[in-house]
Structures are given as structure tokens and as C-alpha cells.
Design an enzyme around this catalytic site. Sequence first.
Site, PDB file in Angstrom:
ATOM      1  N   GLU A 111       0.977  -1.222  -0.151  1.00 51.74           N
ATOM      2  CA  GLU A 111       0.037  -0.050   0.035  1.00 51.74           C
ATOM      3  C   GLU A 111       0.959   1.163   0.155  1.00 51.74           C
ATOM      4  OE1 GLU A 111      -2.236   1.037   3.415  1.00 51.74           O
ATOM      5  OE2 GLU A 111      -3.648   2.109   2.235  1.00 51.74           O
ATOM      6  N   ARG A 159       6.237 -12.264   9.261  1.00 54.34           N
ATOM      7  CA  ARG A 159       7.031 -10.793   8.891  1.00 54.34           C
ATOM      8  C   ARG A 159       8.521 -11.113   9.546  1.00 54.34           C
ATOM      9  NH1 ARG A 159       2.330  -7.069   9.344  1.00 54.34           N
ATOM     10  NH2 ARG A 159       4.276  -5.836   8.833  1.00 54.34           N
ATOM     11  N   LYS A 169       4.767   0.460   9.756  1.00 54.22           N
ATOM     12  CA  LYS A 169       4.925   1.701   9.196  1.00 54.22           C
ATOM     13  C   LYS A 169       4.189   2.812  10.112  1.00 54.22           C
ATOM     14  CE  LYS A 169       4.065   0.329   4.135  1.00 54.22           C
ATOM     15  NZ  LYS A 169       3.081   0.399   3.343  1.00 54.22           N
TER      16      LYS A 169
END
Length: 556
Positions: free
Chosen positions: A36, A262, A272
Site C-alpha cells: 500500500e 514477517r 509503518k
Amino acid sequence: MSEPAKTPASNFVRQIIERDLADGKHSVIKTRFPPEPNGYLHIGHAKSICLNFGIAEDYQGGCNLRFDDTNPEKEDQHYVESIQRDVSWLGFHWDGAVRYSSDYFDQLHGYAVELIEKGLAYVDFLNAEQMREYRGTLTQPGRNSPHRDTTVARNMALFQQMRDGQFKEGECCLRAKIDMASPIICMRDPVIYRIKFAEHHQTGDKWCIYPMYDFTHCISDALEGITHSLCTLEFQDNRALYDWVLDNISIPCHPRQYEFSRLNLEYTVMSKRKLNTLVQEGFVSGWEDPRMPTIAGLRRRGYTPSAIREFCRRIGVTKQDNVVEMAALESCIRDELNETAPRAMAVLDPVKVVIDNYPTGVLEQIESPRHPNKPELGSRTLPFGRELWIEREDFREEANKHFKRLVLGGEVRLRNGYVIKAERVDKDADGTISCIYCSYEPESLGRDLPDGRKVRGVIHWVETTTAVAAHFNLYDRLFSVANPGAEDDFRTVINPQSLVVQQGFAEPSLASAVASEPYQFERQGYFCRDCSNEQALVFNRTVALRDTWAKLADKA
RNA sequence: UGGGGUGUCGCCAAGCGGUAAGGCAGCGGAUUCUGAUUCCGCCAUUCCCAGGUUCGAAUCCUGGCACCCCAGCCA
């Protein structure tokens, strides 16, 4: 580097792909990297990039770069540009044009209409709070919305009105009609379209309704012919919805989703949201601050694409939660730079040395190799004269046997130069040493002492009249605790020493250093010139040299 | 306490019923004009725990325990 390329480590995803290839389920593999555009890419994304693009390369398939841009309020064109730059810099090529989920808004809308027509979606007027109540809890089933049984015709009209902007944001939304009692929370009639009167960075003001991730991602994958949709562990539950959507619309392709863990790195944060906080609140200079775990930060810090790729190869891909030590990353860049970086000398915290028995006004030029083990890298010229700068910590008036540097009355080798002996010092009023007076052995240049005497220490230096002034940015871990994300407020555990700036001198050849060219400042570490300043000479320390002496508790 | 996952050396991570790879870190020692590099050697009789199956189990079965994720009109 001349070593043969390291084979990619196998992992469970590659095993699945090899099986699918062997079974004839697929003949061509197609993956995608779907960020994104709401922030910069970080080292965790590098893991996903290496996985997705690496698989495409190794199995002669393709990997798309697709911006998952369904939430215009959080996204920005600036990020879509930075992401493309970082993926390219890492050395990967996406298949065909850059894709956007927003490319498929028309088709997505069509599939939403199809669900409505099939009685599998309805427009709901519950507000956010009510919807939460109706959803139930982890242990209690949810209840049906009072709008769940609206007729197909009515839903068609309502959805058209949503699209036409006749409702306010939050007034209603489109929901998939699945099962409010499902033990999988995201299957309890998930929202698939919501109203947002926001300008979209790709589609402008064409739409005021935007599809949600779960509805968009699976369809985008199918539209692009993705065979293996790889994402992180937190999406495991979402897979049920991914499959439900594709099973209930008329689309011929059904990609399969697989999840991997992750990357977590010690002493930094990877979300983020948190990285954005660091930038917005000025704890760092920006997304490209060399202390950031972003690709852009690592690049400015002096990390190379190949070192980052090697790191991703070493950490592997599994479903296990993990926290990788910073040392694992550092060892990758050291291994590479040790081979590739030319050596140079720079004094970060200078103190003056005057060689009493060296002639005044004489400068001799010493030809010195750029790399001790690689003569093919050639040499550079080092001016040597009567006055030098050496590192303040390389001198002591007295010290025990463990201190292999310059001590009053003792000898030391000047790297690439002569052996000198410290005779006496001058001090400031406050006791700080201002100058060290030495004598030198004229017969010691490029050879052992004439009488066979051994000198144990070697220190670096620069000649004062030819040295160039420089700033050195010494970076350390951004946080003082291994898991800052676990703190109540991660901002309170930022390492105050994460950046230490020193003013010193560099050997003259460094005046023309260019950013992105690495150097090893001998006995100090790997550095590269900072890209932000054309005038001043500023060097960023990529990583220090391994320092076994510093670890000794009983050092001199 | 519903559902979905994961547990192999300090940190990553192979292993897929035949008797515990590798990397990082660490520890010895050799070489060295970088306390770097390089080089040699050491570093899990044991795989979350307890039972069971088997000639044989980290791998299969049963039962525990621990940790992670999910209740956004975020992704």
C-alpha cells in the site's frame, strides 16, 4: 565478488511451488508484491520482495508490482514513487507495467453488483458502533443486521445511490452476506465497500465508494493471473474470505494464498505507523534517515542491494515468529564491503603529533595499497610530513601490556608509514593533551626495524597540512531496548546516542569521494559520503569493524 | 474461554520414520603494518512437556503446556 552465486535457500513456499510445477497444476508461476503506498518500504518488505521476485526469477515466471491503493486517505503519489525506486534499487524487475488495485475499480464494482444480484451482499445502515455490537465477540456469535434481508432490487438501488454520492460517509456500506455466527470473525458479514469522498491519487474524484482489502486483493490477484499469493501471517484468517469471494463471483481464476512470518529486527521498529511517527515527530530526519530500517535509510547508510538480498537469503522464510539480531544484518554488509571497499585513513577525534626529528617543510609521498589483500585494486598516494593527526584514543601517557597503541616512551607503527616513539606531551590548562612530540625511525618505512625489533601496534593517521576536514556521522541502534515495540510508548526508548557527529580529518584522496562509493576507514569501519551535502565533506558510518578488543573486560 | 497459527543451540534455520545441516553470535589457537580480514578447532546424545506406536521417532498418534494473530466502514 568472484565467489559463485549463493543458491537461494529453499523454504516451504518454494516447496509448494515445486510441487505445483511437478504436478502440472501450473506451468508458469506468477507472484506479486502488493504494497500500500502509505509509507516507505523497509527491510521487512525486502524479505517479501526477495521472496516474490526471487521465485519469479528462479522459476522463469513473473512478478507484478501492484499498489494496493484502496484507501486514498492514507496514500500518496510520493510513496508510489519511492516504492518503485526502492524495488528497482534492490535489483528486481516487475513484469510489465506497474499495476494498481485502482485499475480494477470498474471490475470490482461489477463483481460487487454480481454478489448483490446473487443475494450475497447487502447495503447496511448500521453505524460503526452498532456494527461492532452486532458482530459479537471472540467467544460469542454475532447477530444479523436488521438490513440483512433487504431485497435484491432494493440493494441494487441503494448501492447505486452509494455510488452516486447520495449518502454521507459512514451512513451505510456494502456487506457480504456470509455468516454472523462464523468462528472466523472476518466472515461475519464483512464490509466490502465503504463511502469516502476522498481524492484518489490515481483515480481522482471518479469514485466516492472504495472497495475494502479483502474484497479487492483476491480479485486483483485473479485478474492478474497470480498463481501464488504470498502474504504475512496475520492474514491467515482472511484466507477464508479470500476464497469465499472468488468462489462466489464468476471469475475463472483462483489463486492460492500462502502466509509466511514477517521479519522482526532487534532494536528497531518495523510498523509503518511507528516509522511514520518517528518521521512526523522529528525523531529522525525523514524516511531516509540512515538510522531508519527503511530501504532508503539503509541505502543512505551505505548498505548495498546485494547485502540486503544476502540478508534475506540468510534469514529464510518460515511461519515461525522471529526476532533477528542486528548482528545478522551487519555481518552481511561487512562481508561484502570487506571485499569491495578500498581502504583509506580518517581521524575522527584528532590530536596532534609532531615528529621532532623529521625535517620541517618536507612532504614525502607514500604509495599505499587500496586493499591489503587485493593488489589489483591499485594504490593511492599518502602525503607524510612532520605534523600529523592521530586518534586521541590511540595515545595514553601510560598503559598496561594490553594497550597496543602509542604510549609515552613506547613505539607504534603508523599505518603505511614509519615507526614512531612518543617522547613528551603538551597539555592545556585543563589537562587535555594538546600535542604529542615523537621521534621517528627513518629506516622503518615499508620494512621492519633494522635491528629486528618488533612493534606490536599499528595506528592510523593523516598529515595535517594536506588533510581535508570532514564530519563523521556515527550511527548506532535507534532504540536502547531490543523490542521497542513492546514498550507503552516506544518514543521513550529512543537511543540518545543513535547519532554522534564527530569533526576530524580525512586523507586527501577522500576530498573527491562520491556518495554510494564505500570506503573502509582503517581500524574504524565502513563509511560512505553522505548524499545530502555537495559542499561539505560528510561521511556516514555504515557499520563499524568487528572489535574484539572492545569486548575485553580487562582492557588496558 | 471461539477460530486460526507456531514451538529444533543465545538469534535465524535445515530436517518430511533410519539415528540433529548451515549461517549469525560466542569460545580457543595460527597468521597479520587494520585489536580487521583470512585460517584451523570447539559449540544440541538432543528437538516445548508427558505418554503411546515402531526394530528405530525431531519426524506418526494421544494428552498437556507456552507463545503469536483475529472482534477497523485499515491493509
